[in-house]
Design a protein around this motif. Sequence first.
Motif, PDB file in Angstrom:
ATOM      1  N   LEU A  96       0.813  -1.218   0.000  1.00 39.69           N
ATOM      2  CA  LEU A  96       0.000   0.000   0.000  1.00 39.69           C
ATOM      3  C   LEU A  96       0.848   1.271   0.000  1.00 39.69           C
ATOM      4  CD1 LEU A  96      -2.735  -0.960   2.624  1.00 39.69           C
ATOM      5  CD2 LEU A  96      -3.020  -0.792   0.142  1.00 39.69           C
ATOM      6  N   VAL A  97       2.079   1.163   0.475  1.00 35.58           N
ATOM      7  CA  VAL A  97       2.945   2.338   0.574  1.00 35.58           C
ATOM      8  C   VAL A  97       3.144   2.935  -0.819  1.00 35.58           C
ATOM      9  CG1 VAL A  97       5.245   3.178   1.207  1.00 35.58           C
ATOM     10  CG2 VAL A  97       4.084   1.490   2.653  1.00 35.58           C
ATOM     11  N   GLY A  98       2.891   4.237  -0.911  1.00 38.16           N
ATOM     12  CA  GLY A  98       3.013   4.954  -2.172  1.00 38.16           C
ATOM     13  C   GLY A  98       1.685   5.133  -2.892  1.00 38.16           C
ATOM     14  N   GLN A  99       0.677   4.371  -2.489  1.00 39.56           N
ATOM     15  CA  GLN A  99      -0.635   4.488  -3.122  1.00 39.56           C
ATOM     16  C   GLN A  99      -1.451   5.609  -2.478  1.00 39.56           C
ATOM     17  OE1 GLN A  99      -2.904   0.926  -3.901  1.00 39.56           O
ATOM     18  NE2 GLN A  99      -1.106  -0.355  -3.509  1.00 39.56           N
ATOM     19  N   SER A 100      -2.503   6.009  -3.165  1.00 37.92           N
ATOM     20  CA  SER A 100      -3.421   7.002  -2.625  1.00 37.92           C
ATOM     21  C   SER A 100      -4.179   6.402  -1.446  1.00 37.92           C
ATOM     22  CB  SER A 100      -4.415   7.434  -3.707  1.00 37.92           C
ATOM     23  OG  SER A 100      -5.442   8.209  -3.142  1.00 37.92           O
ATOM     24  N   GLY A 101      -4.434   7.199  -0.442  1.00 37.11           N
ATOM     25  CA  GLY A 101      -5.205   6.755   0.711  1.00 37.11           C
ATOM     26  C   GLY A 101      -6.636   6.388   0.352  1.00 37.11           C
ATOM     27  N   ASP A 102      -7.080   6.760  -0.843  1.00 38.35           N
ATOM     28  CA  ASP A 102      -8.435   6.420  -1.299  1.00 38.35           C
ATOM     29  C   ASP A 102      -8.651   4.909  -1.367  1.00 38.35           C
ATOM     30  OD1 ASP A 102      -8.922   9.134  -1.521  1.00 38.35           O
ATOM     31  OD2 ASP A 102      -8.572   9.186  -3.684  1.00 38.35           O
ATOM     32  N   VAL A 103      -7.585   4.141  -1.569  1.00 37.06           N
ATOM     33  CA  VAL A 103      -7.733   2.682  -1.657  1.00 37.06           C
ATOM     34  C   VAL A 103      -8.224   2.086  -0.343  1.00 37.06           C
ATOM     35  CG1 VAL A 103      -5.938   2.472  -3.436  1.00 37.06           C
ATOM     36  CG2 VAL A 103      -5.341   2.106  -1.050  1.00 37.06           C
ATOM     37  N   LEU A 104      -8.007   2.778   0.756  1.00 35.03           N
ATOM     38  CA  LEU A 104      -8.398   2.266   2.072  1.00 35.03           C
ATOM     39  C   LEU A 104      -9.909   2.180   2.221  1.00 35.03           C
ATOM     40  CD1 LEU A 104      -5.809   4.246   4.206  1.00 35.03           C
ATOM     41  CD2 LEU A 104      -5.642   1.875   3.410  1.00 35.03           C
ATOM     42  N   LEU A 164     -10.475  -3.244   6.969  1.00 34.66           N
ATOM     43  CA  LEU A 164      -9.313  -3.173   7.853  1.00 34.66           C
ATOM     44  C   LEU A 164      -9.693  -3.682   9.239  1.00 34.66           C
ATOM     45  CD1 LEU A 164      -8.134   0.374   6.749  1.00 34.66           C
ATOM     46  CD2 LEU A 164      -7.075  -1.808   6.138  1.00 34.66           C
ATOM     47  N   PRO A 165      -8.720  -4.198   9.979  1.00 35.80           N
ATOM     48  CA  PRO A 165      -9.009  -4.696  11.328  1.00 35.80           C
ATOM     49  C   PRO A 165      -9.583  -3.592  12.219  1.00 35.80           C
ATOM     50  CG  PRO A 165      -6.757  -5.256  10.671  1.00 35.80           C
ATOM     51  CD  PRO A 165      -7.302  -4.336   9.629  1.00 35.80           C
ATOM     52  N   GLU A 166     -10.455  -3.985  13.130  1.00 33.03           N
ATOM     53  CA  GLU A 166     -11.009  -3.033  14.083  1.00 33.03           C
ATOM     54  C   GLU A 166      -9.876  -2.380  14.864  1.00 33.03           C
ATOM     55  OE1 GLU A 166     -13.963  -3.036  17.929  1.00 33.03           O
ATOM     56  OE2 GLU A 166     -14.174  -4.616  16.430  1.00 33.03           O
ATOM     57  N   MET A 177       0.133   7.783  22.358  1.00 35.30           N
ATOM     58  CA  MET A 177       1.475   7.222  22.230  1.00 35.30           C
ATOM     59  C   MET A 177       1.598   5.856  22.910  1.00 35.30           C
ATOM     60  SD  MET A 177       2.978   9.384  20.360  1.00 35.30           S
ATOM     61  CE  MET A 177       4.661   8.840  20.473  1.00 35.30           C
ATOM     62  N   ASP A 178       0.467   5.251  23.288  1.00 31.36           N
ATOM     63  CA  ASP A 178       0.537   3.936  23.920  1.00 31.36           C
ATOM     64  C   ASP A 178       0.985   2.894  22.898  1.00 31.36           C
ATOM     65  OD1 ASP A 178      -2.013   4.450  22.701  1.00 31.36           O
ATOM     66  OD2 ASP A 178      -2.755   2.595  23.570  1.00 31.36           O
ATOM     67  N   TYR A 179       1.747   1.922  23.350  1.00 32.75           N
ATOM     68  CA  TYR A 179       2.305   0.895  22.467  1.00 32.75           C
ATOM     69  C   TYR A 179       1.400  -0.318  22.455  1.00 32.75           C
ATOM     70  CZ  TYR A 179       5.399  -2.599  20.535  1.00 32.75           C
ATOM     71  OH  TYR A 179       5.929  -3.581  19.762  1.00 32.75           O
ATOM     72  N   ARG A 180       0.883  -0.653  21.271  1.00 32.65           N
ATOM     73  CA  ARG A 180       0.055  -1.847  21.089  1.00 32.65           C
ATOM     74  C   ARG A 180       0.513  -2.544  19.809  1.00 32.65           C
ATOM     75  NH1 ARG A 180      -5.871  -0.440  20.904  1.00 32.65           N
ATOM     76  NH2 ARG A 180      -5.846  -2.550  20.085  1.00 32.65           N
ATOM     77  N   PRO A 181       1.326  -3.579  19.918  1.00 30.21           N
ATOM     78  CA  PRO A 181       1.869  -4.242  18.733  1.00 30.21           C
ATOM     79  C   PRO A 181       0.812  -4.908  17.864  1.00 30.21           C
ATOM     80  CG  PRO A 181       2.453  -5.461  20.713  1.00 30.21           C
ATOM     81  CD  PRO A 181       1.798  -4.193  21.157  1.00 30.21           C
ATOM     82  N   ASP A 182      -0.419  -5.038  18.363  1.00 28.45           N
ATOM     83  CA  ASP A 182      -1.487  -5.649  17.568  1.00 28.45           C
ATOM     84  C   ASP A 182      -2.326  -4.605  16.818  1.00 28.45           C
ATOM     85  OD1 ASP A 182      -2.502  -4.655  19.996  1.00 28.45           O
ATOM     86  OD2 ASP A 182      -4.205  -6.021  19.935  1.00 28.45           O
ATOM     87  N   ARG A 183      -1.990  -3.320  16.950  1.00 25.07           N
ATOM     88  CA  ARG A 183      -2.768  -2.251  16.318  1.00 25.07           C
ATOM     89  C   ARG A 183      -2.117  -1.830  14.997  1.00 25.07           C
ATOM     90  NH1 ARG A 183      -3.705   2.383  20.095  1.00 25.07           N
ATOM     91  NH2 ARG A 183      -1.459   2.537  19.934  1.00 25.07           N
ATOM     92  N   LEU A 184      -2.904  -1.837  13.929  1.00 28.76           N
ATOM     93  CA  LEU A 184      -2.442  -1.427  12.610  1.00 28.76           C
ATOM     94  C   LEU A 184      -2.543   0.084  12.480  1.00 28.76           C
ATOM     95  CD1 LEU A 184      -1.550  -2.228   9.713  1.00 28.76           C
ATOM     96  CD2 LEU A 184      -3.990  -2.397   9.154  1.00 28.76           C
ATOM     97  N   ASN A 185      -1.467   0.702  12.006  1.00 24.89           N
ATOM     98  CA  ASN A 185      -1.427   2.136  11.757  1.00 24.89           C
ATOM     99  C   ASN A 185      -1.050   2.355  10.301  1.00 24.89           C
ATOM    100  OD1 ASN A 185      -1.575   3.476  14.558  1.00 24.89           O
ATOM    101  ND2 ASN A 185      -0.113   1.824  14.805  1.00 24.89           N
ATOM    102  N   ILE A 186      -1.757   3.261   9.649  1.00 27.58           N
ATOM    103  CA  ILE A 186      -1.461   3.611   8.269  1.00 27.58           C
ATOM    104  C   ILE A 186      -1.253   5.126   8.236  1.00 27.58           C
ATOM    105  CG2 ILE A 186      -2.278   3.599   5.892  1.00 27.58           C
ATOM    106  CD1 ILE A 186      -3.994   1.127   6.682  1.00 27.58           C
ATOM    107  N   ASP A 187      -0.036   5.548   7.887  1.00 21.80           N
ATOM    108  CA  ASP A 187       0.310   6.967   7.857  1.00 21.80           C
ATOM    109  C   ASP A 187       0.111   7.527   6.453  1.00 21.80           C
ATOM    110  OD1 ASP A 187       1.107   6.502  10.457  1.00 21.80           O
ATOM    111  OD2 ASP A 187       3.253   6.705  10.056  1.00 21.80           O
ATOM    112  N   LEU A 188      -0.480   8.730   6.404  1.00 19.50           N
ATOM    113  CA  LEU A 188      -0.692   9.441   5.147  1.00 19.50           C
ATOM    114  C   LEU A 188       0.087  10.745   5.169  1.00 19.50           C
ATOM    115  CD1 LEU A 188      -4.597   9.150   4.906  1.00 19.50           C
ATOM    116  CD2 LEU A 188      -2.903   7.638   3.865  1.00 19.50           C
ATOM    117  N   ASP A 189       0.573  11.166   3.999  1.00 18.97           N
ATOM    118  CA  ASP A 189       1.225  12.468   3.916  1.00 18.97           C
ATOM    119  C   ASP A 189       0.186  13.537   3.591  1.00 18.97           C
ATOM    120  OD1 ASP A 189       0.742  12.287   1.159  1.00 18.97           O
ATOM    121  OD2 ASP A 189       2.842  11.966   0.635  1.00 18.97           O
TER     122      ASP A 189
END
Length: 92
Positions: A41-49, A54-56, A69-81
Amino acid sequence: MMGRGSGLGLALLLAGCVAPEGPDRVPPERGACGAGELQGLVGQSGDVLARMTLPEGTRIIGPVTAVTMDYRPDRLNIDLDAAGRITRVHCT
Protein backbone atom coordinates in the motif's frame (compact mmCIF):
# COMPACT_ATOMS: atom_id res chain seq x y z
CA MET A 1 19.70 5.36 51.79
CA MET A 2 18.98 2.19 49.83
CA GLY A 3 20.06 -1.17 51.23
CA ARG A 4 21.35 -4.08 49.15
CA GLY A 5 17.96 -5.80 49.13
CA SER A 6 16.05 -2.82 47.80
CA GLY A 7 18.73 -2.10 45.18
CA LEU A 8 18.52 -5.68 43.93
CA GLY A 9 14.73 -5.49 43.88
CA LEU A 10 14.87 -2.30 41.81
CA ALA A 11 17.32 -3.90 39.37
CA LEU A 12 15.03 -6.92 38.93
CA LEU A 13 12.02 -4.68 38.43
CA LEU A 14 13.78 -2.67 35.74
CA ALA A 15 15.07 -5.81 34.04
CA GLY A 16 11.47 -6.81 33.40
CA CYS A 17 10.98 -3.63 31.34
CA VAL A 18 13.63 -4.52 28.77
CA ALA A 19 12.40 -5.85 25.40
CA PRO A 20 13.57 -9.37 24.61
CA GLU A 21 16.51 -9.70 22.26
CA GLY A 22 17.36 -12.44 19.83
CA PRO A 23 15.88 -14.44 16.96
CA ASP A 24 12.54 -15.09 18.71
CA ARG A 25 11.68 -11.38 18.89
CA VAL A 26 9.29 -10.33 16.11
CA PRO A 27 9.72 -6.72 14.96
CA PRO A 28 6.52 -4.67 15.38
CA GLU A 29 6.37 -3.98 11.62
CA ARG A 30 5.77 -7.69 11.03
CA GLY A 31 3.88 -8.33 14.24
CA ALA A 32 0.37 -9.31 15.10
CA CYS A 33 -1.29 -6.37 13.32
CA GLY A 34 -0.64 -7.69 9.78
CA ALA A 35 1.36 -4.70 8.54
CA GLY A 36 3.85 -6.96 6.77
CA GLU A 37 1.20 -8.14 4.30
CA LEU A 38 0.09 -4.57 3.56
CA GLN A 39 3.44 -3.01 2.64
CA GLY A 40 2.30 -2.87 -1.00
CA LEU A 41 0.00 0.00 0.00
CA VAL A 42 2.94 2.34 0.57
CA GLY A 43 3.01 4.95 -2.17
CA GLN A 44 -0.63 4.49 -3.12
CA SER A 45 -3.42 7.00 -2.63
CA GLY A 46 -5.21 6.76 0.71
CA ASP A 47 -8.43 6.42 -1.30
CA VAL A 48 -7.73 2.68 -1.66
CA LEU A 49 -8.40 2.27 2.07
CA ALA A 50 -12.12 3.03 1.61
CA ARG A 51 -12.46 -0.16 -0.44
CA MET A 52 -10.67 -2.34 2.10
CA THR A 53 -11.85 -4.13 5.21
CA LEU A 54 -9.31 -3.17 7.85
CA PRO A 55 -9.01 -4.70 11.33
CA GLU A 56 -11.01 -3.03 14.08
CA GLY A 57 -8.95 -0.35 15.79
CA THR A 58 -6.87 0.50 12.69
CA ARG A 59 -5.65 4.09 12.78
CA ILE A 60 -5.41 6.16 9.62
CA ILE A 61 -2.96 8.86 10.62
CA GLY A 62 -2.69 12.09 8.63
CA PRO A 63 0.07 14.67 9.04
CA VAL A 64 -1.91 16.64 11.66
CA THR A 65 -3.82 13.75 13.26
CA ALA A 66 -3.46 13.55 17.04
CA VAL A 67 -2.79 10.01 18.27
CA THR A 68 -2.07 8.41 21.61
CA MET A 69 1.47 7.22 22.23
CA ASP A 70 0.54 3.94 23.92
CA TYR A 71 2.30 0.90 22.47
CA ARG A 72 0.06 -1.85 21.09
CA PRO A 73 1.87 -4.24 18.73
CA ASP A 74 -1.49 -5.65 17.57
CA ARG A 75 -2.77 -2.25 16.32
CA LEU A 76 -2.44 -1.43 12.61
CA ASN A 77 -1.43 2.14 11.76
CA ILE A 78 -1.46 3.61 8.27
CA ASP A 79 0.31 6.97 7.86
CA LEU A 80 -0.69 9.44 5.15
CA ASP A 81 1.23 12.47 3.92
CA ALA A 82 -0.29 15.90 3.18
CA ALA A 83 -1.15 14.77 -0.37
CA GLY A 84 -3.11 11.77 0.97
CA ARG A 85 -0.54 9.15 -0.09
CA ILE A 86 0.26 6.21 2.16
CA THR A 87 3.77 6.66 3.52
CA ARG A 88 3.99 3.91 6.13
CA VAL A 89 2.11 0.83 7.35
CA HIS A 90 3.17 -0.31 10.81
CA CYS A 91 2.18 -1.82 14.14
CA THR A 92 2.23 0.22 17.38
